[in-house]
Enzyme design. Structure first.
Site, PDB file in Angstrom:
ATOM      1  N   CYS A 159      66.883  77.537  98.486  1.00 53.14           N
ATOM      2  CA  CYS A 159      67.919  78.044  97.586  1.00 53.14           C
ATOM      3  C   CYS A 159      68.463  76.877  96.782  1.00 53.14           C
ATOM      4  CB  CYS A 159      69.027  78.717  98.384  1.00 53.14           C
ATOM      5  SG  CYS A 159      70.276  79.514  97.357  1.00 53.14           S
ATOM      6  N   SER A 160      68.392  76.976  95.459  1.00 52.21           N
ATOM      7  CA  SER A 160      68.883  75.891  94.629  1.00 52.21           C
ATOM      8  C   SER A 160      69.177  76.424  93.239  1.00 52.21           C
ATOM      9  CB  SER A 160      67.860  74.749  94.579  1.00 52.21           C
ATOM     10  OG  SER A 160      68.427  73.608  93.978  1.00 52.21           O
ATOM     11  N   GLU A 164      77.608  83.824  92.834  1.00 55.93           N
ATOM     12  CA  GLU A 164      76.419  83.429  92.095  1.00 55.93           C
ATOM     13  C   GLU A 164      75.621  84.634  91.611  1.00 55.93           C
ATOM     14  OE1 GLU A 164      75.423  79.322  94.494  1.00 55.93           O
ATOM     15  OE2 GLU A 164      74.642  81.192  95.306  1.00 55.93           O
TER      16      GLU A 164
END
Length: 209
Positions: free
Chosen positions: A68-69, A130
Site C-alpha cells: 500500500c503506497s 483516502e
C-alpha cells in the site's frame, strides 16, 4: 491530493491525509498460482493448492495487505489512462517493500479492479482518509521484504484470512482497518473467481466504505 471523485488536484506530503485530506494510494493483494509454506514458489505442489494471497505484518505488529503506497509526482505514475500510473507505482512499491525483483513484475501483471473511498480511525490522533485503487497480482515471484517495512509475511487461504479477522475481533491478533475493509467488502467476493475477474471490475465506480 484528490477530490472525493478521485480527480487529482495537487501534491502533498504523507502527513495531510491523517488530518482529513485525501491522497490517492495504491492497495495491492498478490495472489500466487501455488501455495507453499514460507513464500511464493516456482513449481506447483504435488496436489492442487487452494488460491492463497500474501499478507505482511507491519513493524507495528499489524497484518496488512500485500502493498500500500502512493504514486509519485512523475509522468509514469501520474498517467490516468487504464490506471497505468498506479500500476507503475505498484511495481515500484512491490520492489521497494517486498523486494520482488524488477524482472519478475511489470504493470502488465497487475489487474486494476476498482476504487474505494476509505476512512478509518486508528486512535485519538491518527486515522486514514483516502481514495484507494484496488489492484490484484497473480504470479509466482520471489519475496524478500525490506525489514524496515515488514516484520514478517505469510501466504493465507481465504479460510485462514477469515480466521485472522476473527482473532483480531477477539483481540488475539491485529489487522489494519483497511485490510478488514478490503477483505470483507471485496477480496472474499473475488477470491473464488481469480480465473475470471472481468465481471467484478468496476473501473468507474468509487465504493464508499
Amino acid at each position: 491530493m484528490t477530490h472525493g471523485t478521485g480527480a487529482p488536484f495537487g501534491l502533498c506530503e504523507p502527513l495531510p491525509h491523517r488530518l482529513g485530506k485525501q491522497p490517492k494510494p495504491v492497495t495491492l493483494s498478490a495472489a500466487p498460482r501455488y501455495l507453499q509454506v514460507a513464500g511464493a514458489c516456482n513449481e506447483p505442489l504435488a496436489a492442487p493448492a487452494r488460491p492463497s494471497q500474501v499478507f505482511w505484518m507491519l513493524n507495528s505488529g499489524y497484518f496488512s495487505d500485500s502493498c500500500c503506497s502512493h504514486p509519485l509526482s512523475t509522468p509514469a505514475e501520474l498517467e490516468e489512462k487504464d490506471a497505468l500510473g498506479v500500476r507503475h507505482a505498484a511495481c515500484r512499491c512491490l520492489q521497494a517493500e517486498l523486494g520482488i525483483p524488477p524482472d519478475q513484475i511489470s504493470p502488465d501483471d497487475i489487474v486494476f479492479m476498482t476504487i474505494y473511498h476509505h476512512r478509518a480511525k486508528s486512535d485519538r490522533i491518527w486515522g486514514d482518509h483516502e481514495i484507494c485503487y484496488l489492484l490484484l497480482v497473480r504470479k509466482d515471484v520471489t519475496v524478500n521484504p525490506d525489514p524496515s517495512e515488514a516484520k514478517s509475511y505469510q501466504y493465507m487461504t481465504q479460510e485462514e484470512l477469515e480466521d485472522l479477522l476473527e482473532r483480531d475481533a477477539r483481540g488475539e491478533a491485529k489487522v489494519t482497518p483497511w485490510l478488514r475493509s478490503i477483505a470483507e467488502k471485496f477480496l472474499f467476493k473475488w477470491w473464488p473467481h481469480l480465473d475470471e475477474l472481468a465481471p467484478f471490475m468496476e473501473h468507474h465506480r468509487i465504493h464508499r466504505v
